[in-house]
Design a protein around this motif. Structure first.
Motif, mmCIF file in Angstrom:
data_model
loop_
_atom_site.group_PDB
_atom_site.id
_atom_site.type_symbol
_atom_site.label_atom_id
_atom_site.label_comp_id
_atom_site.label_asym_id
_atom_site.label_seq_id
_atom_site.Cartn_x
_atom_site.Cartn_y
_atom_site.Cartn_z
ATOM 1 N N UNK A 168 0.859 -1.175 0.000
ATOM 2 C CA UNK A 168 0.000 0.000 0.000
ATOM 3 C C UNK A 168 0.902 1.234 0.000
ATOM 4 N N UNK A 169 0.307 2.393 -0.091
ATOM 5 C CA UNK A 169 1.104 3.624 -0.085
ATOM 6 C C UNK A 169 1.850 3.721 1.243
ATOM 7 N N UNK A 170 3.133 3.995 1.177
ATOM 8 C CA UNK A 170 3.934 4.077 2.384
ATOM 9 C C UNK A 170 5.337 4.527 2.048
ATOM 10 N N UNK A 171 6.233 4.418 2.987
ATOM 11 C CA UNK A 171 7.600 4.859 2.746
ATOM 12 C C UNK A 171 8.604 3.959 3.425
ATOM 13 N N UNK A 172 9.855 4.168 3.057
ATOM 14 C CA UNK A 172 10.949 3.375 3.583
ATOM 15 C C UNK A 172 12.173 4.259 3.643
ATOM 16 N N UNK A 173 12.952 4.132 4.708
ATOM 17 C CA UNK A 173 14.199 4.882 4.824
ATOM 18 C C UNK A 173 15.300 3.919 5.233
ATOM 19 N N UNK A 174 16.479 4.062 4.617
ATOM 20 C CA UNK A 174 17.604 3.202 4.988
ATOM 21 C C UNK A 174 18.902 3.958 4.826
ATOM 22 N N UNK A 175 19.951 3.446 5.489
ATOM 23 C CA UNK A 175 21.285 4.045 5.446
ATOM 24 C C UNK A 175 22.148 3.337 4.409
ATOM 25 N N UNK A 176 23.041 4.108 3.806
ATOM 26 C CA UNK A 176 24.002 3.557 2.844
ATOM 27 C C UNK A 176 25.384 4.095 3.193
ATOM 28 N N UNK A 177 26.374 3.253 3.055
ATOM 29 C CA UNK A 177 27.758 3.675 3.249
ATOM 30 C C UNK A 177 28.540 3.234 2.018
ATOM 31 N N UNK A 178 28.546 4.075 0.992
ATOM 32 C CA UNK A 178 29.267 3.795 -0.252
ATOM 33 C C UNK A 178 28.998 2.390 -0.759
ATOM 34 N N UNK A 179 27.750 2.014 -0.799
ATOM 35 C CA UNK A 179 27.374 0.693 -1.278
ATOM 36 C C UNK A 179 26.037 0.777 -1.991
ATOM 37 N N UNK A 180 25.683 -0.267 -2.668
ATOM 38 C CA UNK A 180 24.393 -0.346 -3.336
ATOM 39 C C UNK A 180 23.384 -1.014 -2.420
ATOM 40 N N UNK A 181 22.138 -0.624 -2.557
ATOM 41 C CA UNK A 181 21.029 -1.272 -1.864
ATOM 42 C C UNK A 181 20.002 -1.600 -2.931
ATOM 43 N N UNK A 182 19.604 -2.862 -3.004
ATOM 44 C CA UNK A 182 18.595 -3.279 -3.968
ATOM 45 C C UNK A 182 17.385 -3.845 -3.231
ATOM 46 N N UNK A 183 16.225 -3.540 -3.734
ATOM 47 C CA UNK A 183 14.965 -4.034 -3.193
ATOM 48 C C UNK A 183 14.258 -4.791 -4.302
ATOM 49 N N UNK A 184 13.685 -5.942 -3.967
ATOM 50 C CA UNK A 184 12.955 -6.727 -4.954
ATOM 51 C C UNK A 184 11.590 -7.090 -4.397
#
Length: 98
Positions: A17-33
């Protein structure tokens, strides 16, 4: 330096449903599937900023691929953006933040 990326999805994508997501990155890739059915309208919005100073934008690359690996969205060196598409096939769709 840490980066935080927040983005919002609409119309039944990763979180259903409509919503949000927040995450941290440290010079790396983040993939969501996620598995998405055929005929679904997917709308995404993202905003990248410094974790300690939300007024400081972080320039990232974002790529969205369908289950066959075809690129549906590819934006480079932008702190924010939006994308939308209708799924043509059911399967695992992938979004990567780099």
């Amino acid at each position: 330096m840490w980066r935080a990326v927040g983005w919002t999805l609409a119309m039944a994508w990763w979180i259903g449903h409509v919503g949000g997501l927040e995450f941290d990155m440290l010079y790396q890739s983040k993939c969501l599937t996620d598995e998405i059915e055929r005929g679904v309208l997917v709308v995404g919005e993202y905003d990248a900023h410094d974790k300690n100073d939300h007024t400081k934008p972080m320039y990232i690359n974002v790529k969205v691929e369908d289950p066959s690996g075809h690129v549906l969205y590819d934006q480079k060196n932008k702190p924010e953006g939006t994308f939308s598409f209708n799924t043509k096939v059911a399967g695992e769709y992938k979004t990567c933040f780099m």
